[in-house]
Design a protein around this motif. Sequence first.
Motif, PDB file in Angstrom:
ATOM      1  N   THR A  57     -33.742  33.519 -34.851  1.00 60.68           N
ATOM      2  CA  THR A  57     -35.187  32.843 -35.234  1.00 60.68           C
ATOM      3  C   THR A  57     -35.150  31.583 -36.029  1.00 60.68           C
ATOM      4  OG1 THR A  57     -36.164  34.994 -35.401  1.00 60.68           O
ATOM      5  CG2 THR A  57     -37.732  33.122 -36.177  1.00 60.68           C
ATOM      6  N   ILE A  60     -34.263  28.384 -34.016  1.00 58.94           N
ATOM      7  CA  ILE A  60     -35.637  27.870 -33.380  1.00 58.94           C
ATOM      8  C   ILE A  60     -36.640  27.287 -34.095  1.00 58.94           C
ATOM      9  CG2 ILE A  60     -37.683  29.120 -32.068  1.00 58.94           C
ATOM     10  CD1 ILE A  60     -35.810  31.326 -31.179  1.00 58.94           C
ATOM     11  N   ARG A  63     -35.092  23.836 -34.634  1.00 59.13           N
ATOM     12  CA  ARG A  63     -35.320  23.047 -33.513  1.00 59.13           C
ATOM     13  C   ARG A  63     -36.401  22.571 -33.507  1.00 59.13           C
ATOM     14  NH1 ARG A  63     -35.933  26.438 -28.346  1.00 59.13           N
ATOM     15  NH2 ARG A  63     -37.602  26.582 -29.462  1.00 59.13           N
ATOM     16  N   ASN A  64     -37.927  23.401 -33.774  1.00 53.50           N
ATOM     17  CA  ASN A  64     -38.909  22.786 -33.751  1.00 53.50           C
ATOM     18  C   ASN A  64     -39.437  22.013 -34.734  1.00 53.50           C
ATOM     19  OD1 ASN A  64     -39.322  24.831 -31.732  1.00 53.50           O
ATOM     20  ND2 ASN A  64     -40.360  26.424 -32.642  1.00 53.50           N
ATOM     21  N   GLU A 198     -42.856  32.688 -33.800  1.00 51.30           N
ATOM     22  CA  GLU A 198     -41.207  33.344 -34.062  1.00 51.30           C
ATOM     23  C   GLU A 198     -41.211  33.608 -35.476  1.00 51.30           C
ATOM     24  OE1 GLU A 198     -40.686  31.286 -30.161  1.00 51.30           O
ATOM     25  OE2 GLU A 198     -41.479  30.693 -32.406  1.00 51.30           O
ATOM     26  N   ARG A 284     -28.253  29.684 -26.608  1.00 49.17           N
ATOM     27  CA  ARG A 284     -29.761  29.565 -26.298  1.00 49.17           C
ATOM     28  C   ARG A 284     -29.880  28.318 -25.391  1.00 49.17           C
ATOM     29  NH1 ARG A 284     -34.608  31.972 -27.469  1.00 49.17           N
ATOM     30  NH2 ARG A 284     -33.370  33.340 -29.064  1.00 49.17           N
ATOM     31  N   GLU A 285     -29.517  27.296 -26.138  1.00 46.41           N
ATOM     32  CA  GLU A 285     -30.180  25.868 -25.328  1.00 46.41           C
ATOM     33  C   GLU A 285     -29.099  25.413 -24.146  1.00 46.41           C
ATOM     34  OE1 GLU A 285     -32.846  24.870 -26.387  1.00 46.41           O
ATOM     35  OE2 GLU A 285     -33.102  26.078 -28.018  1.00 46.41           O
TER      36      GLU A 285
END
Length: 304
Positions: A57, A60, A63-64, A198, A284-285
């Motif tokens: 999490t 993420i 990143r956001n 998340e 993930r990316e």
Amino acid sequence: FRCPSYIRSDYQLAPEAMQSTAEKESEEVVALKERYFKGFCITTLTAVLAHVINIQTEPILFRNACRGDLGRAAKTMSLCNALAGVLGLMVNSFGGKLSDSQGRKMFFMLGPLAQIFSGMLSFSCSGSEFALAASKTIRLIFTTFSGTVIGTAGLRDLCQGQDLAVKVSKIGSVIGLGIMLGPVIEGILLKRLSAGRERFTFLALIATGCAGLAAALTAIPETISEEKKRKFNLSAAVASANPFAFVNIYTKGTMPIRKMVTITSLQTMIDGKAMNDLGQIWMREHLKMSMEGIRNFVSGFGTL
């Protein structure tokens, strides 16, 4: 000259009384060791869970917060790790000296309190890069301080030699269990949360901190008696918090010590804890691994 009978009887009873007292003290020490070790296992488990329960999490959210800029997200998380390392060195040294004079028990609470604060900050300010960075840094510093530095110091207060080695190896098993459980718990939560929600997994971090705090308050006894507590020396504590004090190893230490420290430092640089953030982004990316795949990878690491 004959010793009076009442004096002779006292001398005859003295060894028995001393033996009884020694046995009682021995039983108390054993009971204290067992109680502390059980409590330490619980706090260690909660500390490891705090490190890994948001392992997917957190990248993420970074990143956001960085608006999809993976390079910036990776850089920010790496800076958090570096800052936690430097500040943690000072906190560990200063806090360790302070615990020698004030006792260990109260310092077990710092990690769980930091986890609760970190979880609340990340949950409420999940869109702020600065808030996420502060949350991560604080959690890393104080979770390591309470879970490793103070916990190990307390163990050394009570155990020596082979007994200490056996208990340290058992703690290693608890750490592996925590690494296995954390991603599984997070995976269960993520499967029930839609994209963009998340941040709710950080409620699990808050719950972990509450569990750790409860264990620190109820399951951890004090390991330093009043007569063994050292007088706090502020100047010595400040001097020990110098992050560049390690240079003395290379100027005054023996060659075997220098080699051992160098090898250990190089190993730490590629340790899972240091490489995890970059690894999570990469898996993930770039590799497009699923949430279940990442979970199984981390849990498998804990198994090994």
